[in-house]
Design a protein around this motif. Structure first.
Motif, PDB file in Angstrom:
ATOM      1  N   LEU A 110      -3.556  -5.183   7.052  1.00  0.00           N
ATOM      2  CA  LEU A 110      -3.364  -5.117   5.606  1.00  0.00           C
ATOM      3  C   LEU A 110      -2.903  -6.446   5.042  1.00  0.00           C
ATOM      4  O   LEU A 110      -3.240  -6.814   3.915  1.00  0.00           O
ATOM      5  CB  LEU A 110      -2.353  -4.017   5.263  1.00  0.00           C
ATOM      6  CG  LEU A 110      -2.729  -2.609   5.753  1.00  0.00           C
ATOM      7  CD1 LEU A 110      -1.666  -1.611   5.318  1.00  0.00           C
ATOM      8  CD2 LEU A 110      -4.082  -2.208   5.212  1.00  0.00           C
ATOM      9  N   TYR A 168       0.837  -1.194   0.000  1.00  0.00           N
ATOM     10  CA  TYR A 168       0.000   0.000   0.000  1.00  0.00           C
ATOM     11  C   TYR A 168       0.872   1.244   0.000  1.00  0.00           C
ATOM     12  O   TYR A 168       2.003   1.243   0.481  1.00  0.00           O
ATOM     13  CB  TYR A 168      -0.882   0.046   1.254  1.00  0.00           C
ATOM     14  CG  TYR A 168      -1.949  -1.003   1.289  1.00  0.00           C
ATOM     15  CD1 TYR A 168      -3.247  -0.705   0.898  1.00  0.00           C
ATOM     16  CD2 TYR A 168      -1.664  -2.293   1.726  1.00  0.00           C
ATOM     17  CE1 TYR A 168      -4.235  -1.663   0.942  1.00  0.00           C
ATOM     18  CE2 TYR A 168      -2.643  -3.254   1.767  1.00  0.00           C
ATOM     19  CZ  TYR A 168      -3.944  -2.935   1.369  1.00  0.00           C
ATOM     20  OH  TYR A 168      -4.907  -3.897   1.406  1.00  0.00           O
ATOM     21  N   HIS A 176      -4.094   0.702  -2.392  1.00  0.00           N
ATOM     22  CA  HIS A 176      -3.392  -0.527  -2.750  1.00  0.00           C
ATOM     23  C   HIS A 176      -2.705  -0.341  -4.094  1.00  0.00           C
ATOM     24  O   HIS A 176      -3.328   0.068  -5.083  1.00  0.00           O
ATOM     25  CB  HIS A 176      -4.380  -1.690  -2.802  1.00  0.00           C
ATOM     26  CG  HIS A 176      -3.732  -3.017  -2.969  1.00  0.00           C
ATOM     27  ND1 HIS A 176      -3.819  -3.745  -4.127  1.00  0.00           N
ATOM     28  CD2 HIS A 176      -2.959  -3.753  -2.121  1.00  0.00           C
ATOM     29  CE1 HIS A 176      -3.150  -4.883  -3.998  1.00  0.00           C
ATOM     30  NE2 HIS A 176      -2.618  -4.903  -2.786  1.00  0.00           N
ATOM     31  N   ASP A 177      -1.416  -0.626  -4.140  1.00  0.00           N
ATOM     32  CA  ASP A 177      -0.623  -0.312  -5.332  1.00  0.00           C
ATOM     33  C   ASP A 177      -1.086  -1.076  -6.570  1.00  0.00           C
ATOM     34  O   ASP A 177      -1.112  -0.535  -7.674  1.00  0.00           O
ATOM     35  CB  ASP A 177       0.863  -0.613  -5.068  1.00  0.00           C
ATOM     36  CG  ASP A 177       1.436   0.272  -3.974  1.00  0.00           C
ATOM     37  OD1 ASP A 177       0.900   1.383  -3.757  1.00  0.00           O
ATOM     38  OD2 ASP A 177       2.408  -0.153  -3.307  1.00  0.00           O
ATOM     39  N   GLU A 220      -4.642  -8.379   2.015  1.00  0.00           N
ATOM     40  CA  GLU A 220      -3.802  -8.617   0.840  1.00  0.00           C
ATOM     41  C   GLU A 220      -3.777 -10.097   0.476  1.00  0.00           C
ATOM     42  O   GLU A 220      -3.976 -10.468  -0.689  1.00  0.00           O
ATOM     43  CB  GLU A 220      -2.376  -8.106   1.124  1.00  0.00           C
ATOM     44  CG  GLU A 220      -1.312  -8.602   0.155  1.00  0.00           C
ATOM     45  CD  GLU A 220      -1.476  -8.015  -1.234  1.00  0.00           C
ATOM     46  OE1 GLU A 220      -0.897  -8.586  -2.181  1.00  0.00           O
ATOM     47  OE2 GLU A 220      -2.184  -7.001  -1.373  1.00  0.00           O
ATOM     48  N   THR A 271      -9.283  -1.673   1.227  1.00  0.00           N
ATOM     49  CA  THR A 271      -8.662  -2.208   2.456  1.00  0.00           C
ATOM     50  C   THR A 271      -8.635  -1.397   3.731  1.00  0.00           C
ATOM     51  O   THR A 271      -8.749  -0.210   3.703  1.00  0.00           O
ATOM     52  CB  THR A 271      -7.215  -2.509   2.153  1.00  0.00           C
ATOM     53  OG1 THR A 271      -6.843  -1.623   1.128  1.00  0.00           O
ATOM     54  CG2 THR A 271      -7.012  -3.887   1.697  1.00  0.00           C
ATOM     55  N   HIS A 307      -8.321   2.259   1.355  1.00  0.00           N
ATOM     56  CA  HIS A 307      -8.533   1.782   2.719  1.00  0.00           C
ATOM     57  C   HIS A 307      -8.403   2.940   3.687  1.00  0.00           C
ATOM     58  O   HIS A 307      -7.463   3.719   3.606  1.00  0.00           O
ATOM     59  CB  HIS A 307      -7.505   0.708   3.058  1.00  0.00           C
ATOM     60  CG  HIS A 307      -7.406   0.438   4.522  1.00  0.00           C
ATOM     61  ND1 HIS A 307      -8.419  -0.131   5.236  1.00  0.00           N
ATOM     62  CD2 HIS A 307      -6.414   0.695   5.412  1.00  0.00           C
ATOM     63  CE1 HIS A 307      -8.051  -0.224   6.504  1.00  0.00           C
ATOM     64  NE2 HIS A 307      -6.855   0.272   6.637  1.00  0.00           N
ATOM     65  N   LEU A 322      -6.945  -9.227  -2.017  1.00  0.00           N
ATOM     66  CA  LEU A 322      -6.408  -8.332  -3.039  1.00  0.00           C
ATOM     67  C   LEU A 322      -5.443  -9.001  -3.998  1.00  0.00           C
ATOM     68  O   LEU A 322      -5.375  -8.637  -5.175  1.00  0.00           O
ATOM     69  CB  LEU A 322      -5.727  -7.133  -2.379  1.00  0.00           C
ATOM     70  CG  LEU A 322      -6.657  -6.207  -1.600  1.00  0.00           C
ATOM     71  CD1 LEU A 322      -5.892  -5.003  -1.085  1.00  0.00           C
ATOM     72  CD2 LEU A 322      -7.821  -5.756  -2.455  1.00  0.00           C
TER      73      LEU A 322
END
Length: 817
Positions: A300, A83, A103-104, A304, A296, A110, A308
């Motif tokens: 995390l 993130y 989130h990348d 993830e 999110t 989030h 995610l």
């Protein structure tokens, strides 16, 4: 699970809430599978999901073990577990730090709220924007809770109830979002519930059998008899039929659909009963794929790994555009069923005028309009209370009244219910004239000051469900891509408001002129009963059903019979629940939390004082005994509790009293309290519960208000009493349609114990019938006399049996005395 549509802020003195960014608006309609919600949820007075990662949002409010100071090391641009931190905002007035992350890989958002709060909360929110009346987001919310890949059992939420220590579990559907929230004080339980919720939201089984059970189906009336008639069945189908048996629900839906007709708000997200059978299982699955995608919270790594990493960024536009403004006002008339429970059969028309206002993402503008709305309709000193309620034309404000900030465009409504059809134009003229008067004269400064005091107090008054409340209050603006951290910064908004007011004495009047007098996006909705309404609805449903049944082949009929038996069998089968997580004895805290309570006696009255970190707020609770109250007076107790703080006391008339209550407290309330001993059901505590709270600096005026009520309550104004009685009866009668199951349970239990009998007398259908008869009685002087008798019995020192103050300092004992 519930389908919810947020409701406009309550009008009138029964609510002092402001629809500020963090001040919760009251849910308008709640449909829920667990409770009884009034919009589009599973069973339940606001759900939508997004299918793109950047649309899915997880919001959390979690208790943190490290001190809040540790978050000072975080800053925008930092990378954490896949993130990127977008923003870190400390909010001192709420004692929290907010961290907004993205989130990348998926662009999912989030919001983490760090706060020293043991009641951890978590929620997954999706933007869900239906474009028809089939109720697809509502039905999807139900079906998502019917089993998932990791937990393939029926209703895992319900099955988790006796495996969890949750303080809240549900799901809800509003007009343009769906939210799956929960809270728990146990760390292991929190992790367990997160796993169940995430899998339900992102990996639901969405079986056709569950669609038929929860949504709608054709089935034989007797599923064991193929010769019995084929009818509509389904949880949501029947739920929404119940919802729209309410005059309020019909009116609320008509206002929103017609004021915002161009996009998703022009349809019923909960589903119209006649449109629900048009929804197919395939369309529901497609809606899920297009609207349910991730975002999110804290934890995390859990999110993830469980969600995610299985998704890529999905670019699909589910945004809600602003409603195009009208050049001319519009008017709509709708029908409803006749309510035989209302006292006056000739006064069942409702009319309201609604104005489209501003973009909900403009936090400051929306906040100012919310303040103005409160000044217009909240409390006995509000201009619309004076012009509409005190006109005695109706039984109360219209069901849609006040500021509505649960849609992309905010709006305001005001009107009356319980009026004669011939009084509609008079009410509309009063509304226009009231706005003109306010635009010319403005609002008294003492009312503005009182409202700002209420906001300060509500900010400091933090309840046990703080995280959930925060989640709900921020969800709408965040749903439309506003920065949720802006909505947390109440002090900045108020500071700017005060500066604008000081620089421009006409500040609020200019808002009234712009948004109400000069606003052409104005809708008038009138609703009157049709004695044939139910019959017409039944005919439409019968015609639709006949059309579908007539097209069935012999093979279709055989399949319907077979599916009915399969569903009935599946509903009765016992399941293996071993896949569901649970908590063990080792997961429990071994040391209980002890709260010190100091007890003393003042003039023969037991007083309990509890030292707590209450953020400079003092809480007052008192029980006054009514066991010896004569039996003929006890049915009058709910009425007494309702009017005791609204009639005036001491040297204050009811308007002056209302103003002081708003200025110095969070409200004064009385309610009956009935409870039985766990060891002896015949031993019943019968009392009236008085409660209020205020800032520490205002404890003296708060107790002065109570002292006036105890010593000099005014109950002689029979005109005022009659008006409050009629308003109360209308509220109770209208509550039956959405709380009928509660009234039925209370009535059925009334013969089991003395406590249950009293609860039925004081808060059941027996009480509604009693008050309805009173409201039709012209002898208001007799009623006032009975209320005075109750006051003499219960508002004296000899009846007090418990007095409690929760504050930040035990030194308040002298003030209490």
């Amino acid at each position: 699970m519930m389908a919810v549509r947020k409701r406009s802020e309550n009008c009138g003195p029964k609510s002092s809430k402001v629809s500020f960014p963090i001040a919760m608006a009251t849910p308008r309609l709640l449909y829920s599978t667990v409770l009884a919600r009034s919009f589009h949820s599973c069973r339940s007075k606001v759900s939508q999901k997004w299918n793109c990662m950047h649309r899915i949002k997880y919001s959390t409010a979690v208790a943190v073990e490290p001190p809040l100071d540790s978050y000072a090391s975080l800053s925008a641009g930092n990378k954490i577990r896949g993130y990127t931190i977008l923003k870190v905002v400390p909010v001192s007035e709420l004692n929290l730090v907010s961290v907004l992350l993205s989130h990348d890989e998926t662009n999912a958002k989030h919001l983490h709220i760090a706060r020293n709060d043991k009641n951890n909360a978590f929620g997954v929110s999706f933007r869900t924007t239906p474009m028809d009346d089939t109720g697809v987001p509502h039905i999807l919310e139900h079906i998502a809770l019917c089993g998932s890949t990791k937990y393939p059992v029926r209703d895992p939420f319900f099955k988790m109830i006796n495996r969890s220590l949750s303080t809240f579990m549900n799901a809800m559907t509003a007009s343009d979002w769906t939210l799956y929230p929960f809270s728990s004080q146990n760390k292991k339980d929190f992790t367990n519930l997160m796993s169940v919720y995430l899998d339900a939201a992102f990996n639901p089984l969405l079986q056709e059998r569950d669609f038929r059970q929860e949504g709608w189906r054709l089935e034989h009336k007797d599923h064991n008899d193929p010769s019995s008639p084929i009818i509509y069945k389904g949880v949501v189908f029947n739920e929404m039929k119940g919802v729209f048996s309410s005059q309020h629900a019909i009116f609320q839906e008509a206002v929103q659909n017609n004021l915002l007709p161009s996009h998703t708000y022009g349809v019923c997200s909960g589903g119209l009963p006649l449109a629900i059978p048009d929804l197919t299982w395939q369309a529901l699955r497609e809606f899920h794929s297009n609207h349910y995608h991730p975002v999110t919270p804290d934890h995390l790594d859990i999110i993830e790994n469980s969600v995610l990493k299985h998704y890529n960024k999905l670019e699909q536009d589910t945004s809600v555009p602003l409603q195009p403004r009208w050049a001319e006002p519009r008017r709509v008339k709708v029908s409803c069923r006749h309510n035989e429970m209302l006292p006056d059969s000739n006064k069942q028309t409702t009319v309201a005028v609604s104005y489209l206002l501003t973009d909900v993402t403009d936090v400051y503008e929306s906040s100012v309009l919310s303040l103005i709305s409160s000044l217009l309709v909240n409390s006995e000193t509000a201009p619309f209370y004076h012009s509409l309620i005190e006109s005695n034309l109706g039984s109360g404000f219209a069901p849609v009244c006040g500021y509505e900030n649960s849609t992309r465009d905010t709006w305001f409504s005001v009107g009356l219910e319980g009026i004669a059809e011939g009084s509609v134009e008079q009410v509309l003229n009063i509304i226009d004239e009231t706005f003109k008067k306010v635009a010319n004269e403005g609002f008294p400064q003492e009312r503005v000051d009182a409202l700002l005091s209420q906001i300060e107090l509500s900010t400091k008054h933090q309840t046990s469900n703080f995280g959930l409340s925060l989640m709900m209050s921020l969800n709408t603006m965040w749903n439309h891509d506003a920065d949720p951290t802006v909505g947390l910064q109440v002090n900045e908004i108020i500071s700017r408001f005060k500066k604008e007011m000081a620089a421009n004495p006409q500040y609020l009047q200019e808002y009234v002129k712009k948004y109400f007098i000069e606003n052409t996006h104005k809708l008038t909705v009138e609703m009157s009963p049709d004695e044939h309404y139910e019959e017409k609805q039944q005919e439409l449903e019968a015609a639709k059903l006949k059309s579908m049944v007539d097209r069935l082949t012999a093979a279709d009929r055989e399949e319907i019979f077979t599916q009915g038996k399969v569903l009935a069998k599946a509903q009765m089968e016992e399941e293996d629940l071993s896949c569901l997580p649970t908590i063990l004895k080792t997961d429990l805290d071994t040391v209980g939390v002890k709260t010190r309570v100091d007890t003393t006696t003042l003039d023969g009255v037991e007083v309990q004082l509890c030292e707590q970190p209450t953020n400079e707020v003092v809480y007052f609770n008192l029980l006054t005994d009514m066991a010896d109250l004569p039996s003929h007076l006890k049915p009058f107790v709910p009425l007494f509790c309702s009017v005791a703080t609204k009639m005036g006391a001491g040297g204050l008339d009811y308007k002056q009293q209302s103003q002081r209550i708003a200025r110095y407290t969070g409200g004064l309330s009385l309610s009956h309290h009935i409870s039985s001993s766990p060891s002896d059901l015949d031993m019943v505590l019968q009392a009236i519960h008085l409660q209020s709270f205020c800032l520490k600096e205002n404890i003296t005026p708060m107790f002065e208000l109570w002292a006036d009520i105890f010593n000099k309550i005014r109950l002689e104004d029979v005109g005022r009493l009659s008006m409050l009685l009629k308003m109360g009866v209308a509220d109770l009668v209208n509550s039956v349609s959405h709380s009928g199951h509660q009234y039925a349970m209370r009535h059925s239990a009334s013969n089991l114990s003395e406590a249950n009998r009293l609860k039925e007398v004081l808060s059941g259908v027996t009480q509604i019938s009693f008050l309805k008869t009173l409201s039709e009685n012209d002898n208001q002087d007799r009623i006032a006399s009975y209320l005075k008798d109750i006051a003499q019995h219960v508002l004296n020192k000899n009846s007090l049996n418990l007095f409690g103050v929760i504050s930040g300092a035990l030194s308040m004992l002298s003030l209490v005395q």
